[in-house]
Design a protein around this motif. Structure first.
Motif, PDB file in Angstrom:
ATOM      1  N   LEU A 187      27.990  22.981 -19.630  1.00 43.26           N
ATOM      2  CA  LEU A 187      27.735  24.406 -19.481  1.00 43.26           C
ATOM      3  C   LEU A 187      28.429  24.881 -18.216  1.00 43.26           C
ATOM      4  O   LEU A 187      28.088  24.458 -17.116  1.00 43.26           O
ATOM      5  N   LEU A 188      29.429  25.736 -18.395  1.00 40.08           N
ATOM      6  CA  LEU A 188      30.100  26.352 -17.260  1.00 40.08           C
ATOM      7  C   LEU A 188      29.328  27.618 -16.913  1.00 40.08           C
ATOM      8  O   LEU A 188      29.202  28.524 -17.742  1.00 40.08           O
ATOM      9  N   ASP A 189      28.788  27.682 -15.699  1.00 42.01           N
ATOM     10  CA  ASP A 189      27.956  28.825 -15.295  1.00 42.01           C
ATOM     11  C   ASP A 189      28.480  29.384 -13.976  1.00 42.01           C
ATOM     12  O   ASP A 189      28.409  28.737 -12.939  1.00 42.01           O
ATOM     13  N   VAL A 190      29.013  30.594 -14.037  1.00 39.94           N
ATOM     14  CA  VAL A 190      29.513  31.272 -12.843  1.00 39.94           C
ATOM     15  C   VAL A 190      28.680  32.529 -12.623  1.00 39.94           C
ATOM     16  O   VAL A 190      28.940  33.576 -13.226  1.00 39.94           O
ATOM     17  N   ASP A 191      27.631  32.385 -11.823  1.00 39.22           N
ATOM     18  CA  ASP A 191      26.799  33.532 -11.424  1.00 39.22           C
ATOM     19  C   ASP A 191      26.217  34.293 -12.609  1.00 39.22           C
ATOM     20  O   ASP A 191      26.045  35.516 -12.556  1.00 39.22           O
ATOM     21  N   SER A 192      25.889  33.574 -13.708  1.00 36.81           N
ATOM     22  CA  SER A 192      25.383  34.274 -14.889  1.00 36.81           C
ATOM     23  C   SER A 192      23.912  34.012 -15.169  1.00 36.81           C
ATOM     24  O   SER A 192      23.306  34.698 -15.986  1.00 36.81           O
ATOM     25  N   GLY A 193      23.338  32.984 -14.528  1.00 37.88           N
ATOM     26  CA  GLY A 193      21.957  32.621 -14.806  1.00 37.88           C
ATOM     27  C   GLY A 193      21.801  31.668 -15.973  1.00 37.88           C
ATOM     28  O   GLY A 193      20.672  31.301 -16.331  1.00 37.88           O
ATOM     29  N   ALA A 194      22.906  31.237 -16.589  1.00 37.91           N
ATOM     30  CA  ALA A 194      22.820  30.357 -17.753  1.00 37.91           C
ATOM     31  C   ALA A 194      22.226  28.996 -17.408  1.00 37.91           C
ATOM     32  O   ALA A 194      21.543  28.383 -18.234  1.00 37.91           O
ATOM     33  N   ALA A 195      22.465  28.517 -16.200  1.00 35.79           N
ATOM     34  CA  ALA A 195      21.931  27.209 -15.806  1.00 35.79           C
ATOM     35  C   ALA A 195      20.414  27.201 -15.857  1.00 35.79           C
ATOM     36  O   ALA A 195      19.788  26.178 -16.161  1.00 35.79           O
ATOM     37  N   GLY A 196      19.806  28.342 -15.573  1.00 32.77           N
ATOM     38  CA  GLY A 196      18.353  28.424 -15.627  1.00 32.77           C
ATOM     39  C   GLY A 196      17.810  28.249 -17.028  1.00 32.77           C
ATOM     40  O   GLY A 196      16.674  27.786 -17.213  1.00 32.77           O
ATOM     41  N   VAL A 197      18.603  28.615 -18.023  1.00 31.00           N
ATOM     42  CA  VAL A 197      18.198  28.412 -19.416  1.00 31.00           C
ATOM     43  C   VAL A 197      18.418  26.954 -19.819  1.00 31.00           C
ATOM     44  O   VAL A 197      17.570  26.329 -20.449  1.00 31.00           O
ATOM     45  N   ALA A 198      19.546  26.398 -19.428  1.00 27.52           N
ATOM     46  CA  ALA A 198      19.926  25.056 -19.862  1.00 27.52           C
ATOM     47  C   ALA A 198      19.118  23.956 -19.205  1.00 27.52           C
ATOM     48  O   ALA A 198      19.073  22.835 -19.723  1.00 27.52           O
ATOM     49  N   VAL A 199      18.453  24.242 -18.087  1.00 32.63           N
ATOM     50  CA  VAL A 199      17.714  23.200 -17.376  1.00 32.63           C
ATOM     51  C   VAL A 199      16.659  22.558 -18.262  1.00 32.63           C
ATOM     52  O   VAL A 199      16.307  21.380 -18.089  1.00 32.63           O
ATOM     53  N   ALA A 200      16.144  23.290 -19.244  1.00 31.67           N
ATOM     54  CA  ALA A 200      15.109  22.749 -20.129  1.00 31.67           C
ATOM     55  C   ALA A 200      15.638  21.616 -21.003  1.00 31.67           C
ATOM     56  O   ALA A 200      14.850  20.838 -21.540  1.00 31.67           O
ATOM     57  N   TRP A 201      16.959  21.515 -21.155  1.00 29.07           N
ATOM     58  CA  TRP A 201      17.546  20.449 -21.984  1.00 29.07           C
ATOM     59  C   TRP A 201      17.900  19.202 -21.175  1.00 29.07           C
ATOM     60  O   TRP A 201      18.435  18.247 -21.710  1.00 29.07           O
ATOM     61  N   GLY A 202      17.593  19.199 -19.906  1.00 26.54           N
ATOM     62  CA  GLY A 202      17.747  18.011 -19.078  1.00 26.54           C
ATOM     63  C   GLY A 202      19.146  17.434 -19.099  1.00 26.54           C
ATOM     64  O   GLY A 202      20.136  18.156 -18.960  1.00 26.54           O
ATOM     65  N   ASP A 203      19.234  16.110 -19.303  1.00 24.23           N
ATOM     66  CA  ASP A 203      20.521  15.429 -19.185  1.00 24.23           C
ATOM     67  C   ASP A 203      21.390  15.549 -20.438  1.00 24.23           C
ATOM     68  O   ASP A 203      22.459  14.939 -20.514  1.00 24.23           O
ATOM     69  N   ARG A 204      20.972  16.342 -21.410  1.00 23.43           N
ATOM     70  CA  ARG A 204      21.818  16.533 -22.581  1.00 23.43           C
ATOM     71  C   ARG A 204      22.994  17.460 -22.273  1.00 23.43           C
ATOM     72  O   ARG A 204      23.963  17.512 -23.040  1.00 23.43           O
ATOM     73  N   VAL A 205      22.891  18.207 -21.202  1.00 14.05           N
ATOM     74  CA  VAL A 205      23.960  19.144 -20.858  1.00 14.05           C
ATOM     75  C   VAL A 205      24.248  19.057 -19.366  1.00 14.05           C
ATOM     76  O   VAL A 205      23.326  18.940 -18.554  1.00 14.05           O
ATOM     77  N   LYS A 206      25.500  19.046 -19.014  1.00 16.91           N
ATOM     78  CA  LYS A 206      25.931  18.999 -17.618  1.00 16.91           C
ATOM     79  C   LYS A 206      26.333  20.406 -17.190  1.00 16.91           C
ATOM     80  O   LYS A 206      27.115  21.079 -17.858  1.00 16.91           O
ATOM     81  N   VAL A 207      25.772  20.871 -16.075  1.00 16.62           N
ATOM     82  CA  VAL A 207      26.057  22.212 -15.580  1.00 16.62           C
ATOM     83  C   VAL A 207      27.168  22.148 -14.537  1.00 16.62           C
ATOM     84  O   VAL A 207      27.106  21.360 -13.588  1.00 16.62           O
ATOM     85  N   VAL A 208      28.182  22.974 -14.719  1.00 11.13           N
ATOM     86  CA  VAL A 208      29.307  23.075 -13.794  1.00 11.13           C
ATOM     87  C   VAL A 208      29.321  24.505 -13.263  1.00 11.13           C
ATOM     88  O   VAL A 208      29.390  25.462 -14.040  1.00 11.13           O
ATOM     89  N   THR A 209      29.265  24.642 -11.953  1.00 10.93           N
ATOM     90  CA  THR A 209      29.206  25.982 -11.362  1.00 10.93           C
ATOM     91  C   THR A 209      30.510  26.402 -10.692  1.00 10.93           C
ATOM     92  O   THR A 209      30.592  27.498 -10.146  1.00 10.93           O
ATOM     93  N   ALA A 210      31.510  25.551 -10.714  1.00  7.94           N
ATOM     94  CA  ALA A 210      32.809  25.938 -10.154  1.00  7.94           C
ATOM     95  C   ALA A 210      33.409  27.063 -10.998  1.00  7.94           C
ATOM     96  O   ALA A 210      33.206  27.131 -12.209  1.00  7.94           O
ATOM     97  N   ARG A 211      34.152  27.929 -10.351  1.00  8.62           N
ATOM     98  CA  ARG A 211      34.700  29.101 -11.028  1.00  8.62           C
ATOM     99  C   ARG A 211      36.105  28.816 -11.557  1.00  8.62           C
ATOM    100  O   ARG A 211      36.946  28.264 -10.840  1.00  8.62           O
ATOM    101  N   PRO A 212      36.388  29.197 -12.814  1.00  2.52           N
ATOM    102  CA  PRO A 212      37.774  29.090 -13.304  1.00  2.52           C
ATOM    103  C   PRO A 212      38.703  29.987 -12.483  1.00  2.52           C
ATOM    104  O   PRO A 212      38.394  31.156 -12.235  1.00  2.52           O
ATOM    105  N   VAL A 213      39.817  29.440 -12.066  1.00  2.00           N
ATOM    106  CA  VAL A 213      40.769  30.198 -11.263  1.00  2.00           C
ATOM    107  C   VAL A 213      41.268  31.420 -12.023  1.00  2.00           C
ATOM    108  O   VAL A 213      41.561  32.474 -11.431  1.00  2.00           O
ATOM    109  N   ALA A 214      41.318  31.329 -13.356  1.00  2.00           N
ATOM    110  CA  ALA A 214      41.825  32.438 -14.160  1.00  2.00           C
ATOM    111  C   ALA A 214      40.847  33.605 -14.233  1.00  2.00           C
ATOM    112  O   ALA A 214      41.217  34.701 -14.650  1.00  2.00           O
TER     113      ALA A 214
END
Length: 274
Positions: free
Chosen positions: A202-229
Motif C-alpha cells: 500500500l503506497l500511502d502519501v498523506d491520504s490516511g490509507a495506512a490507517g485503514v490497512a493497519v487492520a490487515w497486519g502483515d498481509r500488506v506492507k505500507v510504503v509512505t515514500a512519495r513518488p517523484v512523479a
C-alpha cells in the motif's frame, strides 16, 4: 520470390542430425554455416490446446499443464511465469486460512483470457512460417514490410512482451488492473523493490490509507515514500503481490476496505467477529 521448400521428417522421434540442422540454418540464414556436432536437440510440433478451466476443486493447472502451443517466439515461458505470479500469493492466503476459497476462482478468470490470446498469436506465427504457396509468400512479404516500420515493430514487440496485459478489476482509474509502474520514490527506492517478500503493498502519501490497512497486519506492507512523479498531491494505491494495481485513491480512502477484503481476505477483527 523464390522459396526453398523444406520437408520435415515423417518420424517426429527421429534424432536431429548435424546435417539436418546445418541444412535448416543455411536455408534460413542464406549463409554457408557449418554444424559439426549436435549435443542436445529435440523436435517440437505446433500442437495448440488450452484447458477450459485452470481450477477444479483442489486441482490447479499452471503453465504447460494449462496451455500448450508452439514454442516459436518464446511466449510460453512468460505466460507460465504470469500464471505462477497470479496464482502463488492467492494459494498462499487460502492455505493460511485468511482468505476465502473463492479467491482461487479469480485465477482462471484473470489468466485464461491471456492464455487464449497468446495461443491465437502463436497460431498466427506458425501459419506465417509454415504456410506454402504464392499467397503465403505474399503475406510474408507484407508482414515483413510492416515489421520494418517503427510503428509495426513496436506494436508486435509490445504485444509479445506482454506489457499490454491487464485484468478487469473494479475501479475507474486507468492504472487499476494494470502492472504498477516502477516509480522512483523520494527515499531513493523504487516500487519494484518493495515486493520482494511477496506481500501486497500500500503506497500511502498523506491520504490516511495506512490507517485503514493497519487492520490487515502483515498481509500488506505500507510504503509512505512519495513518488517523484507526484510531488504535491495526496494519493494512495493498493498493489497486489503480483504487481497489479487493485485500488487507487487521491485524498480519500473510499473503496480501500473493500479492495483489501477482496484480495487479502477479511481483516483479523472481522474474522474474529464472524
Amino acid at each position: 520470390m523464390h522459396t526453398v521448400e523444406y520437408e520435415p521428417p515423417g518420424d517426429r522421434d527421429a534424432p536431429v542430425t548435424a546435417e539436418e540442422m546445418q541444412a535448416s540454418l543455411r536455408r534460413v540464414s542464406g549463409t554457408d554455416v557449418t554444424v559439426t556436432r549436435v549435443h542436445v536437440a529435440t523436435r517440437y510440433a505446433d500442437t495448440t490446446r488450452q484447458a477450459t478451466t485452470y481450477r477444479r476443486g483442489r486441482v490447479l493447472l499452471c503453465g504447460d499443464a494449462a496451455h500448450v502451443h508452439s514454442p516459436a517466439g518464446g511466449q510460453g515461458m512468460n505466460l507460465g511465469l504470469g500464471d505462477a505470479a497470479n496464482l502463488g500469493w492467492k494459494l498462499a492466503l487460502v492455505a493460511r486460512g485468511v482468505a476465502p476459497d473463492s479467491l482461487l476462482d479469480t485465477y482462471t478468470a484473470e489468466r485464461h483470457p491471456i492464455g487464449a490470446w497468446v495461443q491465437k498469436w502463436s497460431m498466427a506465427q506458425t501459419a506465417l512460417s509454415t504456410a506454402r504457396g504464392s499467397r503465403a509468400d505474399a503475406l510474408r512479404e507484407v508482414m515483413a514490410d510492416l515489421l520494418d516500420t517503427p510503428d509495426g515493430a513496436t506494436h508486435v514487440v509490445s504485444k509479445i512482451g506482454g506489457g499490454w496485459q491487464h485484468y478487469d478489476l473494479p475501479g475507474d482509474h486507468p492504472l487499476v488492473g494494470r502492472r504498477v509502474p516502477d516509480l522512483a520514490l523520494d527515499d531513493g527506492t523504487t516500487m519494484a523493490g518493495w515486493f520482494r517478500d511477496g506481500r501486497a503493498v500500500l503506497l500511502d502519501v498523506d491520504s490516511g490509507a495506512a490507517g485503514v490497512a493497519v487492520a490487515w497486519g502483515d498481509r500488506v506492507k505500507v510504503v509512505t515514500a512519495r513518488p517523484v512523479a507526484f510531488p504535491d498531491q495526496p494519493m494512495a494505491a493498493l498493489v497486489r503481490p503480483d504487481g497489479h494495481v487493485a485500488w487507487v485513491g487521491f485524498g480519500a480512502t473510499d473503496g480501500l476496505r473493500a479492495a483489501l477484503t477482496t484480495w487479502l481476505g477479511p481483516s483479523p477483527v472481522e474474522m474474529s467477529d464472524s
